[in-house]
Design an enzyme around this catalytic site. Structure first.
Site, PDB file in Angstrom:
ATOM      1  N   HIS A  66       0.717  -1.060   0.041  1.00 13.04           N
ATOM      2  CA  HIS A  66      -0.120   0.038  -0.023  1.00 13.04           C
ATOM      3  C   HIS A  66       0.749   1.357   0.005  1.00 13.04           C
ATOM      4  O   HIS A  66       0.550   2.312  -0.682  1.00 13.04           O
ATOM      5  CB  HIS A  66      -0.907   0.189   1.199  1.00 13.04           C
ATOM      6  N   GLN A 122       2.348   8.733  -4.886  1.00 16.52           N
ATOM      7  CA  GLN A 122       2.826   8.135  -3.464  1.00 16.52           C
ATOM      8  C   GLN A 122       4.161   8.639  -3.207  1.00 16.52           C
ATOM      9  O   GLN A 122       4.417   8.918  -1.938  1.00 16.52           O
ATOM     10  CB  GLN A 122       3.270   6.326  -3.774  1.00 16.52           C
ATOM     11  N   HIS A 126       4.501  10.732   0.219  1.00 15.76           N
ATOM     12  CA  HIS A 126       5.196   9.983   1.512  1.00 15.76           C
ATOM     13  C   HIS A 126       6.705   9.962   1.056  1.00 15.76           C
ATOM     14  O   HIS A 126       7.566  10.077   1.942  1.00 15.76           O
ATOM     15  CB  HIS A 126       4.756   8.438   1.664  1.00 15.76           C
TER      16      HIS A 126
END
Length: 235
Positions: A66, A122, A126
């Site tokens: 994830h 992503q 992050h």
């Protein structure tokens, strides 16, 4: 005495300068982080959630990534500024294919040539928080390395915790993972499904450390599905 007063005045003006020009006067150019959170999801559980739509006829039969989230113990990290000069595009075809297998976007139809928008997002949300320790490319390589080194499905099967109709206990799942990794993981179990397993690491990726929490799953039996109860169609 005069020296002390001068020093105090200097600190005062520095503080005022920080407040007035916070965005460019006091900000650091790189984010620091204390540990990595490798967030793995069980596709059948994730795609069984009422809020999720997975337009795939077949789902992966393994835990998929994830995300790999750099984080701090004192405050959460996200949307860090990317100060690198990297072009946000993965050019290594082997890496792209590896990501398509281990880090797929389950909410999109599977394609022969995967798009990169999902992974770039992503990174922006992050991955950039791992700068300067990890570049754009290195971040994805590290995520794959950690995922392959920590086969959660295998850890659970060693304790006879396998996908199926029989429910599994939170304590048993935690125990099976800790037995192999040596660290305490975080489980996510929305709607009673074993959906996510989060393993925490030192910034270098080794060793596994205890996740600081919180630990949202109560010690109740969870569904660990082998087949999703939702219907899927290839769009």
């Amino acid at each position: 005495m005069a020296t002390v007063q001068k020093s105090q005045h200097s600190h005062f003006f520095l503080l005022v300068g920080c407040i007035v020009h916070l965005s460019n006067f006091c900000s650091t150019t790189t984010a620091q982080f204390d540990y990595f959170k490798l967030v793995l999801q069980w596709p059948n559980s994730y795609c069984s959630l009422k809020t999720t739509h997975c337009p795939r006829t077949r789902l992966p039969s393994q835990f998929t990534i994830h995300g790999l989230w750099p984080d701090n113990k004192s405050w959460p990290l996200s949307n860090c500024r990317d100060t690198s000069a990297d072009v946000l595009k993965i050019t290594d075809k082997g890496l792209i294919q590896d990501l398509a297998v281990h880090w797929p976007d389950l909410t999109r139809r599977q394609r022969k040539v995967p798009g990169q928008k999902f992974w770039v997002t992503q990174w922006k949300k992050h991955g950039a928080c791992a700068l300067p320790m990890y570049s754009f490319n290195d971040y994805f390589v590290k995520a794959l390395e950690l995922k392959k080194r920590n086969n959660v499905l295998d850890m659970l099967s060693r304790k006879s915790l396998t996908p199926g109709d029989q429910r599994v206990d939170v304590s048993d799942v935690n125990g099976a993972i800790t037995k192999v990794t040596g660290g305490i993981a975080i489980l996510k179990c929305p709607e009673g499904y074993l959906t996510e397993v989060i393993i925490c690491f030192d910034p270098s990726g080794f060793p596994v450390i205890d996740c600081p929490g919180p630990f949202p799953c109560k010690d109740d039996p969870l569904e660990f599905q082998v087949l999703s109860r939702r219907k899927f169609q290839d769009l």
